[in-house]
Design a protein around this motif. Structure first.
Motif, short mmCIF file in Angstrom:
data_model
loop_
_atom_site.label_atom_id
_atom_site.label_comp_id
_atom_site.label_asym_id
_atom_site.label_seq_id
_atom_site.Cartn_x
_atom_site.Cartn_y
_atom_site.Cartn_z
N PRO A 26 0.96 2.60 -13.69
CA PRO A 26 -0.28 2.47 -12.91
C PRO A 26 -1.46 2.23 -13.85
CG PRO A 26 0.43 4.76 -12.95
CD PRO A 26 1.46 3.98 -13.69
N MET B 162 0.28 -2.81 -4.67
CA MET B 162 -0.17 -1.51 -5.19
C MET B 162 -1.45 -1.14 -4.47
SD MET B 162 -0.78 -0.59 -9.14
CE MET B 162 -1.50 0.95 -9.64
N TYR C 75 -0.30 4.32 -4.27
CA TYR C 75 1.15 4.12 -4.25
C TYR C 75 1.49 2.67 -4.51
CZ TYR C 75 0.25 2.68 0.64
OH TYR C 75 -0.23 2.08 1.76
N VAL C 76 2.71 2.52 -4.91
CA VAL C 76 3.23 1.16 -5.09
C VAL C 76 4.31 0.97 -4.03
CG1 VAL C 76 4.45 -0.42 -6.62
CG2 VAL C 76 2.80 1.21 -7.56
#
Ligand code: C2E
Ligand code: CA
Ligand code: CA
Length: 706
Positions: free
Chosen positions: A3, A37, A126-127
């Motif tokens: 990230p 993402m 979040y992805v």
């Protein structure tokens, strides 16, 4: 993917960050899955190229870091979630206060299948990845379907299917095989079987053979073996088709195959085989089996040991069959077969050749002596009275014997020679045995010619009747003339009735011949002066023909011979059957006023008992006693006893075969009143009868001795 806070990068690093960003974007864009993402505020910070295609989003929807909510709203409005799964639907409908499932699969509006995976980031973002699994799932589904399909085939097949190891462990077994082998479940079966060879096969050598064929051919087809079922230990026959599956090293890794219950088939095959080689009535081996057994026995003979073949034929069987019926005949054959087997040793073979003919093979015999003993034992056993259809029946047995090596060395010739010896035994009085001799062959040939020629004899007028007087020593007159058949054969000359009557009886020709003799003799004797009686011989076969009574009545009516002047001579043979029909026929004959004489008295089985059961007008002592009486006390005693018996019962007693004057005197001294024989005169043709009577009745010597 790490990230990275790409959006808030410091300005100093902008250039390098931009490069990195471009590189990263290029990397992400090369990935086939859709990647997105989302930051903690719900904004899309990264989306790769695939996502647009995967979710079918127009570029403006993804442009400029849109919120995830705006994307979802677009999708919702477009109807993307029409086919959403229940949990996702709950999330959409419940104003998203339930957390979105992390991983799920959903169908798109156009029917593709997306696998959605969410990875939560520590900062709250979040992805999410999207993979198109439409094809993969379809493939999986079809694999599953195919597997279920094959499993169904395997499990539901009506034939057993298995996989096992060469060392005898069971790896797989379908339901049918489990049931066939008597197990409850495949698991039970796999757990219980450790060594197929010993636990299943009735004959473990079959398993060895199975493995041998597998090694050699890599397969077996219709491999039939008998196995035990689990628990019950019942035996069943199975048929296997199997093949070897080899491992990478080329050795047999396991066997696979199918198994079917072949019990019914094997039983049918065995039954057919049994039927082909056995006689169904008696259960004895038949001619086919006896021929092959004989072949083997002959091959094994040697070193002083022989094989004996005995051909047996029941005497008077035909009479039982004809008078008491086939069912009684069958019973008699069955009982005879049981006795035959009982009298033989474990290595001897008894067989039924057909009709009332049997054969016996005796192995390892050391000469005629032991064979003779066996033959005598058979005759004794089979001659004892039988009880068939509630009747006491006596039949005899005649036996012909041939030996190998010696008489012949192949089975068929041996059987034939034994058969020739059998003919001889029958001709020589039955109830006896004869060993084959090469001279017998000619006799058999002779008998065959007789059979053919006899059919013509009557039509061609070759038969004739001669008459022999029976003399009454008391009244010094000829009381009776016995009619005796003569056959003038065109090439062989005169043939004795001893030779042709048995043939006539066997062929049934006795009925027309006997009928002719009765008509001819009654007519001839009726024309003679005086009131001499006529005695005519009757064969049992004539009693069996329904026409006997009518024949007698017609002969008497046509000839005008009074019934009381006709006597019919019958032998014990007829009475042995003791059946009601015979007795009735005899009663009917006596009711006509015709007399009945018991011929050849004394040589049968239980002559006296017949006298008790049936009333005869006359008994004729067989000539063998008369001829032996001179030198043999026992015969003389028998003759005396019969004469006394006749006197007590009020029955006329005739002594047959009286050849000398001395015999006449002796008989006379014993109180015998009627005599017949060459001493009185041989049988002559009808022209010679009257002179013979006159000579006998006028002969001074007879007056003197009377
Ligand atoms: P059988 O009924 O016992 O007939 C008597 C046989 O003894 C006759 O033989 C006769 O010639 C013979 N014989 C008579 N006297 C003497 C004697 O003193 N010494 C010797 N050694 N023999 C004597 P044949 O004619 O050869 O007949 C033989 C048998 O053939 C008869 O025996 C009878 O069973 C049968 N037979 C003859 N004619 C007929 C017939 O018309 N019908 C039937 N069913 N059988 C017949
Ligand atoms: Ca007679
Ligand atoms: Ca006689």
């Amino acid at each position: 993917m790490t990230p990275v806070a790409l959006v808030d990068a410091p300005a100093a690093m902008a250039a390098s960050v931009d490069r990195m960003r471009a590189a990263l974007q290029a990397t992400l864009d090369s990935v086939e899955e859709g990647i997105i993402m989302v930051d903690p505020h719900g904004r899309v910070v990264v989306a790769n190229r695939s996502i647009a295609g995967m979710l079918d989003l127009p570029p403006e929807v993804l442009a400029g870091n849109p919120t995830m909510d705006s994307i979802i709203a677009f999708q919702q409005q477009r109807g993307d979630f029409a086919r959403a799964c229940p949990s996702q639907r709950r999330w959409l409908d419940g104003s998203r206060n339930v957390p979105s499932p992390d991983n799920y699969e959903r169908a798109t509006a156009d029917g593709r299948l997306l696998e959605v995976r969410t990875r939560r980031l520590p900062d709250g973002g979040y992805v999410r990845t999207y993979a198109d699994v439409t094809e993969q799932r379809a493939a999986e589904r079809s694999i599953r379907a195919a597997e279920a399909d094959y499993r169904g085939l395997f499990e539901n097949a009506v034939i057993g299917i298995y996989r096992s190891t060469p060392d005898g462990r069971q790896l797989r077994a379908n339901r049918a095989l489990v049931a066939l082998n008597g197990y409850e479940s495949e698991a039970e079966m796999l757990a219980s079987v450790n060594d197929i060879a010993s636990e299943w096969y009735v004959d473990p050598a079959r398993r060895a053979e199975f493995k041998r064929l597998m090694e050699r051919d890599g397969q077996v087809t219709d491999f039939v073996s008998e196995i035990y079922r689990h628990k019950s230990r019942d035996r069943i026959w199975i048929s296997e088709n199997a093949w070897a599956v080899r491992g990478a090293d080329g050795s047999v890794a396991y066997y696979e195959g199918t198994v079917q219950d072949a019990s019914a088939r094997v039983q049918a095959e065995r039954r057919i085989d049994y039927l082909a080689h056995h006689d169904t009535l008696t259960g004895l081996p038949n001619r086919i089996l006896v021929t092959s057994a004989l072949e083997q026995a002959v091959a094994e003979a040697g070193h002083g040991q022989s094989v004996a073949v005995l051909c047996l034929d029941l005497d008077r069987f035909k009479e039982v069959n004809d008078t008491l019926g086939h069912a009684a005949g069958d019973q008699l054959l069955q009982q005879a077969a049981v006795r035959l087997r009982a009298v033989l040793g474990p290595n001897d073979l008894a067989a039924r050749l057909g009709g009332d003919e049997f054969a016996v093979i005796l192995r390892n015999v050391l000469g005629q002596g032991s064979v003779r003993q066996a033959a005598q034992a058979i005759v004794r056993s089979l001659s004892r009275p039988y009880n068939v259809a509630g009747q006491r029946v006596v039949v005899g047995v005649s036996i012909g014997i041939a030996l190998a090596p010696g008489d012949a060395d192949n089975p068929n010739e041996l059987l034939r020679n034994a058969d020739i010896a059998l003919y001889r035994a029958k001709a020589e009085g039955r109830g006896t045995h004869r060993f084959f001799e090469s001279a017998m062959d000619a006799r058999v040939q002779f008998r065959r010619t007789i059979e053919t020629d006899l059919r013509r004899a009557l039509a061609f007028g070759q038969l004739d009747i001669h008459y022999q007087p029976i003399f009454d020593l008391g009244e010094r007159r000829v009381s009776t003339l016995e009619a005796l058949l003569r056959w003038r054969h065109p090439t062989r000359g005169s043939i004795s009735p001893v030779d042709f009557i048995p043939v006539a009886e066997e062929t049934g020709l006795i009925v027309p011949i006997g009928e002719w003799a009765l008509r001819e003799a009654t007519a001839a004797v009726a024309r003679l002066p005086g009131d001499v009686a006529l005695a005519v011989n009757l064969s049992p076969a004539q009693f069996r023909s329904r026409s006997l009574l009518a024949t007698i009545v017609n002969a008497l009516a046509t000839s005008r011979l009074p019934a009381h002047r006709l006597e019919l001579e019958i032998t014990e043979t007829l009475l042995m059957l003791e059946d009601a029909d015979t007795h009735r026929a005899m009663e009917d004959i006596r009711a006509l006023g015709v007399k009945l004489a018991l011929d050849d008295f004394g040589i049968g089985y239980s002559s006296l008992s017949y006298l008790q059961r049936f009333r005869f007008d006359k008994i004729k002592i067989d000539r063998s006693f008369i001829q032996k009486a001179a030198g043999d006390d026992a015969s003389a005693a028998i003759v005396r006893a019969i004469i006394g018996l006749g006197r007590d019962l009020g029955i006329v007693v005739v002594a047959e075969g009286v050849e000398t004057t001395a015999q006449i005197r002796a008989l006379q001294a014993q109180g015998c009143r009627w005599v017949q024989g060459w001493a009185l005169g041989k049988a002559t043709d009808i022209a010679g009868v009257d002179p013979a009577i006159r000579r006998l009745e006028g002969r001074p010597a007879w007056r003197a001795s009377a």
